[in-house]
Design an enzyme around this catalytic site. Structure first.
Site, PDB file in Angstrom:
ATOM      1  N   TYR A 101      38.797 -44.854  29.956  1.00 13.19           N
ATOM      2  CA  TYR A 101      38.460 -43.508  30.430  1.00 13.19           C
ATOM      3  C   TYR A 101      37.869 -43.615  31.831  1.00 13.19           C
ATOM      4  CZ  TYR A 101      35.824 -39.212  31.088  1.00 13.19           C
ATOM      5  OH  TYR A 101      35.332 -38.047  31.612  1.00 13.19           O
ATOM      6  N   GLU A 189      39.666 -36.161  35.785  1.00  8.50           N
ATOM      7  CA  GLU A 189      39.528 -37.093  34.664  1.00  8.50           C
ATOM      8  C   GLU A 189      40.876 -37.710  34.306  1.00  8.50           C
ATOM      9  OE1 GLU A 189      36.917 -35.784  31.161  1.00  8.50           O
ATOM     10  OE2 GLU A 189      38.931 -35.656  30.322  1.00  8.50           O
TER      11      GLU A 189
END
Lengths: 376, 294
Positions: A101, A189
């Protein structure tokens, strides 16, 4: 303003980032054809401004073009958290070895961009943050220097041991920062950032929000707005320069100032009613804004009463009164109107209202009680 | 007493020739604020007409205004596209207290402006704030002077009109104010609840504090912890946005619930756990303050 996955990926690609290929389809046939082009197997992903797409059944794996078309047929038109899916993104299936991530957003406390990275990607990062906070590494970035090369490398080294993977990830992290700043984002993101069995690192999902305050100077980004995914009342409010949020109740609220508008909604609830909306007509309100606000509120068939709560400071009560009278004359509506006006030019406002057979009370509690009673 | 400013400040208004800047400059001057200069790039050399035939000089830059007039505080009414650079210009010119009224400044612009102001030792109030008023002494910003009255209550708020609502009830109830500070509705603000509380803690005239918060962020929680550890005077709180749905921005750029920390329930609990009485309705604020002062 939120971007769709495919729009964010396009911005990533423009920055030179390694991103998996993908095509946007609006029909099952198109989706099937794209799957065929990708070698048959594909993943079909709903393009909608909502998290939890996978859990809602909006992301599906297909092993053949026919299956991709069938999935697209099921996903297109599907409702996810109240939003209808109009497009799907069709991507080839990647050979995933690891999922990480990488995200960057504005940190309120640090008043600067902050990176968050985790080797545990592919899942809801808020769940990781709650269950295993040590798994997330945070780094604040000085906005004046931007992300420095050693910082990008340091973040990447949190994700991989292999130097080749670290180098690739550092490059992607630096590119993500450039996209974030270069498009006036409030959040960007990649989840997941994958490494493949053959040692490649790439983004296979993307999420981005743009700071609404940046849009005036970024027409290309502003043009990415998906007006189709926005309720018509939201579009009207945005164009009229009003802050508006639709809620589920039946007491329409029109207030000056965001804090007072929230407090008014809360008071409606306190007296046993349900607010139909949040609406801030802003500081220096001209009559046209009041007319637009009333048109938006009355377009909601659930609304049983309209409540005005105006505390005139900068806002002049007479301006608002003129707007109310003009709106009543221009659009004419059936539902009752209750008004509270206090502050600057209050007396003048009452005279204007009286000529149109309207009255106003002076306290917030009075007007809200009236409104709740009339909505029953 | 008052915090951050007193009647002696020499104020420069940035954006004085604009619609809002000119209107509020006259209001401030009429209230007694010592507005000594205005700045609008390209309009230097003119005179700005204040109330009752007074005039003040307009300069092209803040540095000139400071050099010529000794300005030590500024109020920014510059449009959003240029407001962050206006703040940085003021900080660079050595202005120690900068009030930014402008709403809608890009957040990334503000990350740089706040960083520079910190480096220069300037305090920024706002942006997206109504300013600060010390009843009977001075006002910087847009808070209407006739609503306030001098007295023992300090008020700190993230919202403009909700401040007026609370002050209106306080003043009517005979509870005047030492200083009312609007800290702003933006996610990145220069002066926090805690900064204000720390200043009020040093003020012998402040006998009670009202804090008006709202959904989004965790500034109220930090303030609550600070109050319980450091403040001796009673505090009354109010939180707007109990009925706000998560994930939706409620007007103010900073008023958005993301995760459980930003909810009104969480903030109310933090207030109550730290001995802050929470009003359920704005009209209750004045009553709770009166009780606390009894």
């Amino acid at each position: 303003m939120n971007l769709h996955e495919y729009q964010a990926k396009e911005l990533f690609r423009e920055a030179g980032m390694a991103v998996n290929p993908g095509e946007v389809a609006t029909s099952p046939e198109q989706a099937g054809a794209f799957a065929e082009r990708f070698g048959g197997a594909a993943v079909v992903k709903a393009q909608v401004h909502s998290g939890g797409r996978g859990k809602a059944g909006g992301v599906k794996l297909a092993h053949s073009p026919e299956e991709a078309a069938a999935h697209a047929s099921a996903i297109l038109g599907m409702e996810i958290n109240g939003l209808t899916v109009g497009e799907v993104l069709v991507c080839p299936i990647e050979d995933i070895a690891t999922e990480a991530y990488v995200g960057v957003l504005v940190d309120r406390e640090g008043q600067c961009p902050v990176f968050m990275v985790s080797a545990e990607g592919g899942v809801d990062i808020e769940e990781v943050a709650a269950s295993n906070p040590e798994a997330i590494h945070r780094m604040r970035i000085d906005p004046r220097y931007g992300l420095l090369p050693h910082q990008a490398y340091g973040l990447a080294a949190r994700l991989y041991d292999d130097p080749g993977l670290v180098r690739q990830a550092a490059r992607i992290i630096a590119q993500l920062y450039d996209v974030f700043v270069g498009n006036g984002a409030s959040m960007a993101e990649i989840n997941p950032l994958i490494s493949t069995a053959r040692g490649r690192v790439m983004a296979i999902d993307a999420k981005m929000s743009i700071d609404d305050n940046e849009l005036f100077r970024r027409p290309a980004v502003a043009a990415l707005r998906d007006a189709g995914s926005e309720a018509s009342a939201d579009t009207r409010a945005r164009e009229a320069g009003l802050s508006f949020v639709k809620l589920d109740g039946n007491v329409g609220c029109c207030v000056n100032g965001a804090g007072l508008a929230m407090a008014t909604m809360d008071l409606v609830k306190y007296y046993g009613g349900e607010p139909a909306n949040f609406l801030d007509i802003g500081g220096s309100s001209n009559p046209d804004k009041v007319v637009a606000a009333l048109e938006i509120i009355t377009s909601d068939p659930e609304v049983k009463v309209i409540l005005f709560n105006i505390f005139g400071g900068i806002t002049r009560c007479d301006d608002v009164a003129r707007g109310i009278v003009e709106a009543v004359n221009r659009i004419g509506f059936e539902v009752p109107l209750v008004i509270r006006l206090t502050g600057t030019n209050e007396e003048l406002a009452r005279e204007i209202l009286a000529e149109a057979d309207l009255t106003a009370v002076t306290t917030m509690d009075e007007v809200v009680e009236q409104a709740v009673r009339l909505a029953r | 007493m008052s915090i951050f400013v007193d009647g002696t400040n020499r104020v420069v208004v940035q954006g004085i020739t604009g619609r809002d800047g000119s209107f509020h400059s006259r209001q401030m001057m009429a209230y007694g604020t010592r507005v000594v200069a205005g700045v609008t790039p390209g309009k230097g050399g003119r005179d700005f007409e204040g109330p009752d035939g007074t005039t003040i000089p307009v300069y092209d830059t803040v540095a000139e205004a400071v050099a010529e007039t000794g300005a030590d505080a500024s109020v920014v009414y510059v449009p959003p596209a240029f407001a962050a650079s206006a703040i940085m210009e003021a900080a660079d010119a050595g202005v120690g207290f900068i009030v930014c009224v402008t709403e809608g400044i890009p957040v990334l612009d503000m990350t740089r402006a706040h960083a520079l102001a910190r480096d220069r030792g300037s305090r920024v109030l706002g942006p997206n704030c109504p300013g600060i008023i010390c009843p009977g002494k001075t006002t910087l910003g847009i808070i209407p002077g006739r609503m306030v009255a001098p007295g023992p209550v300090a008020l700190i708020s993230r919202s403009g009109t909700l401040t007026y609502e609370a002050v209106y009830h306080l003043s009517r109830g005979g509870l005047g104010q030492t200083t009312c500070v609007g800290i702003g509705g933006d996610p990145l603000i220069g002066t926090s609840f805690v900064d204000c509380l720390a200043a009020f803690a040093e003020d012998p005239d402040t006998e009670a504090v009202v804090m008006i918060g709202e959904i989004g962020g965790t500034a109220e929680q930090e303030a609550a912890t600070w109050v319980s550890a450091n403040l001796d005077v009673p505090v009354v709180g109010f939180i707007a946005g109990r009925t706000a749905p998560p994930g939706k921005r409620m007007g103010h750029a900073g008023a958005i619930i993301s995760g459980s920390a930003g909810t009104a329930a969480e903030k109310t609990r933090a207030f109550e756990d730290n001995g802050i009485r929470v009003a359920r309705r704005p009209v209750e604020i004045a009553g709770l303050v009166a009780e606390a002062l009894r």
